[in-house]
Every structure is written in C-alpha cells, then in structure tokens.
Design a protein around this motif. Structure first.
Motif, short mmCIF file in Angstrom:
data_model
loop_
_atom_site.label_atom_id
_atom_site.label_comp_id
_atom_site.label_asym_id
_atom_site.label_seq_id
_atom_site.Cartn_x
_atom_site.Cartn_y
_atom_site.Cartn_z
N THR A 210 7.02 -3.03 2.83
CA THR A 210 7.10 -2.22 1.62
C THR A 210 7.82 -2.97 0.51
O THR A 210 7.37 -2.99 -0.65
N GLU A 211 8.93 -3.61 0.85
CA GLU A 211 9.68 -4.38 -0.15
C GLU A 211 8.88 -5.57 -0.66
O GLU A 211 8.90 -5.87 -1.86
N SER A 212 8.18 -6.23 0.23
CA SER A 212 7.36 -7.37 -0.18
C SER A 212 6.22 -6.94 -1.10
O SER A 212 5.91 -7.61 -2.08
N LEU A 213 5.60 -5.81 -0.78
CA LEU A 213 4.53 -5.29 -1.64
C LEU A 213 5.06 -4.89 -3.00
O LEU A 213 4.41 -5.14 -4.03
N ALA A 214 6.23 -4.28 -3.03
CA ALA A 214 6.83 -3.90 -4.31
C ALA A 214 7.05 -5.14 -5.17
O ALA A 214 6.76 -5.14 -6.38
N GLN A 215 7.55 -6.22 -4.55
CA GLN A 215 7.78 -7.46 -5.28
C GLN A 215 6.45 -8.06 -5.75
O GLN A 215 6.34 -8.55 -6.88
N TYR A 216 5.42 -8.00 -4.90
CA TYR A 216 4.11 -8.52 -5.24
C TYR A 216 3.56 -7.80 -6.47
O TYR A 216 3.10 -8.42 -7.43
N PHE A 217 3.60 -6.45 -6.45
CA PHE A 217 3.09 -5.69 -7.59
C PHE A 217 3.92 -5.94 -8.84
O PHE A 217 3.37 -6.01 -9.94
N ASN A 218 5.22 -6.10 -8.67
CA ASN A 218 6.08 -6.42 -9.81
C ASN A 218 5.69 -7.78 -10.41
O ASN A 218 5.62 -7.93 -11.63
N ASP A 219 5.44 -8.75 -9.54
CA ASP A 219 5.07 -10.09 -10.00
C ASP A 219 3.71 -10.10 -10.71
O ASP A 219 3.47 -10.98 -11.53
N LEU A 220 2.84 -9.14 -10.37
CA LEU A 220 1.54 -9.07 -11.03
C LEU A 220 1.67 -8.68 -12.50
O LEU A 220 0.77 -8.94 -13.30
N ASP A 221 2.79 -8.04 -12.82
CA ASP A 221 3.08 -7.67 -14.21
C ASP A 221 1.92 -6.92 -14.86
O ASP A 221 1.48 -7.25 -15.96
N GLY A 222 1.41 -5.92 -14.14
CA GLY A 222 0.35 -5.08 -14.68
C GLY A 222 -1.06 -5.53 -14.40
O GLY A 222 -2.01 -4.79 -14.62
N GLU A 223 -1.23 -6.75 -13.94
CA GLU A 223 -2.57 -7.24 -13.59
C GLU A 223 -3.03 -6.52 -12.33
O GLU A 223 -2.23 -6.25 -11.43
N PRO A 224 -4.32 -6.23 -12.22
CA PRO A 224 -4.80 -5.54 -11.02
C PRO A 224 -4.82 -6.48 -9.81
O PRO A 224 -5.15 -7.66 -9.95
N PRO A 225 -4.45 -5.97 -8.65
CA PRO A 225 -4.50 -6.81 -7.45
C PRO A 225 -5.94 -7.06 -7.03
O PRO A 225 -6.84 -6.31 -7.40
N SER A 226 -6.13 -8.10 -6.27
CA SER A 226 -7.47 -8.45 -5.77
C SER A 226 -7.38 -8.79 -4.29
O SER A 226 -6.50 -9.55 -3.88
N ALA A 227 -8.27 -8.22 -3.50
CA ALA A 227 -8.34 -8.49 -2.06
C ALA A 227 -6.98 -8.30 -1.39
O ALA A 227 -6.56 -9.10 -0.56
N LEU A 228 -6.31 -7.22 -1.74
CA LEU A 228 -4.97 -6.95 -1.24
C LEU A 228 -4.93 -6.82 0.28
O LEU A 228 -4.05 -7.37 0.94
N TYR A 229 -5.89 -6.12 0.84
CA TYR A 229 -5.92 -5.90 2.29
C TYR A 229 -5.97 -7.22 3.04
O TYR A 229 -5.17 -7.47 3.94
N GLU A 230 -6.89 -8.09 2.67
CA GLU A 230 -7.03 -9.38 3.34
C GLU A 230 -5.79 -10.25 3.16
O GLU A 230 -5.36 -10.94 4.07
N MET A 231 -5.20 -10.20 1.97
CA MET A 231 -4.01 -10.99 1.69
C MET A 231 -2.84 -10.56 2.58
O MET A 231 -2.17 -11.39 3.18
N VAL A 232 -2.64 -9.26 2.68
CA VAL A 232 -1.53 -8.75 3.50
C VAL A 232 -1.77 -9.08 4.97
O VAL A 232 -0.86 -9.54 5.67
N LEU A 233 -2.99 -8.87 5.45
CA LEU A 233 -3.28 -9.19 6.85
C LEU A 233 -3.04 -10.66 7.15
O LEU A 233 -2.43 -11.00 8.17
N ALA A 234 -3.51 -11.53 6.29
CA ALA A 234 -3.34 -12.97 6.52
C ALA A 234 -1.86 -13.35 6.51
O ALA A 234 -1.43 -14.19 7.31
N ARG A 235 -1.09 -12.75 5.60
CA ARG A 235 0.33 -13.08 5.50
C ARG A 235 1.12 -12.65 6.73
O ARG A 235 2.11 -13.25 7.08
N MET A 236 0.66 -11.59 7.40
CA MET A 236 1.41 -11.16 8.57
C MET A 236 0.77 -11.66 9.88
O MET A 236 1.47 -11.92 10.84
N GLU A 237 -0.54 -11.81 9.88
CA GLU A 237 -1.24 -12.17 11.12
C GLU A 237 -0.94 -13.59 11.57
O GLU A 237 -0.66 -13.82 12.76
N LYS A 238 -0.96 -14.54 10.67
CA LYS A 238 -0.73 -15.93 11.06
C LYS A 238 0.66 -16.13 11.67
O LYS A 238 0.76 -16.67 12.78
N PRO A 239 1.75 -15.66 11.03
CA PRO A 239 3.06 -15.84 11.67
C PRO A 239 3.18 -15.07 12.98
O PRO A 239 3.86 -15.52 13.90
#
Length: 79
Positions: A13-42
């Motif tokens: 939740t904290e990482s997603l909040a930071q991600y959305f904050n870093d987007l600075d209003g830009e719409p996210p793209s392929a969020l589901y795949e990005m989150v899965l890849a970031r957690m699945e590989k480690p």
C-alpha cells in the motif's frame, strides 16, 4: 490474517501510494502487470534460495505446478 501478511499489505500500500504520487497526475499504465512483476521476481528468488535451487520444493512451497514455476523463472530470466 497474520501480522506478517499485514506487514506485506502495508508495504504494498505504501509503495503504491508513492508510485501514484510520483506519477504526479499522469494516468498509470499496466499497473497490474507492473505490481506482479515487482513482487513475483523477488519472491521466486527468495524461495529458490531457501530451498537451495530445488524447483520441486520451490513449486510445492509456492503452491504452483513445477511447470508453471519453470515458465515464471524463464519469464524473469532466472534459469
């Protein structure tokens, strides 16, 4: 739900909040795949380390089929 699960959910939740904050209003793209890849590989790396590279034991620990594990390992260039 265990305390460990709560810690993981909080970290996500904290990482997603930071991600959305870093987007600075830009719409996210392929969020589901990005989150899965970031957690699945480690996750795969850690589990394989814990079972000393034994894919059968890793797939059992993860609760997935060994062939599925191999496909995921190939996806993340871990083979």
């Amino acid at each position: 739900m265990s305390e460990q699960t709560d810690l993981i959910a909080t970290a996500i939740t904290e990482s997603l909040a930071q991600y959305f904050n870093d987007l600075d209003g830009e719409p996210p793209s392929a969020l589901y795949e990005m989150v899965l890849a970031r957690m699945e590989k480690p996750l795969l790396i850690d589990v394989l380390r814990r079972v000393e590279g034994n894919q059968s034991r890793a797939s059992e620990m993860l609760g997935i089929n060994r062939n599925t594990l191999r496909k995921k390992l190939q996806t993340y260039d871990l083979l």
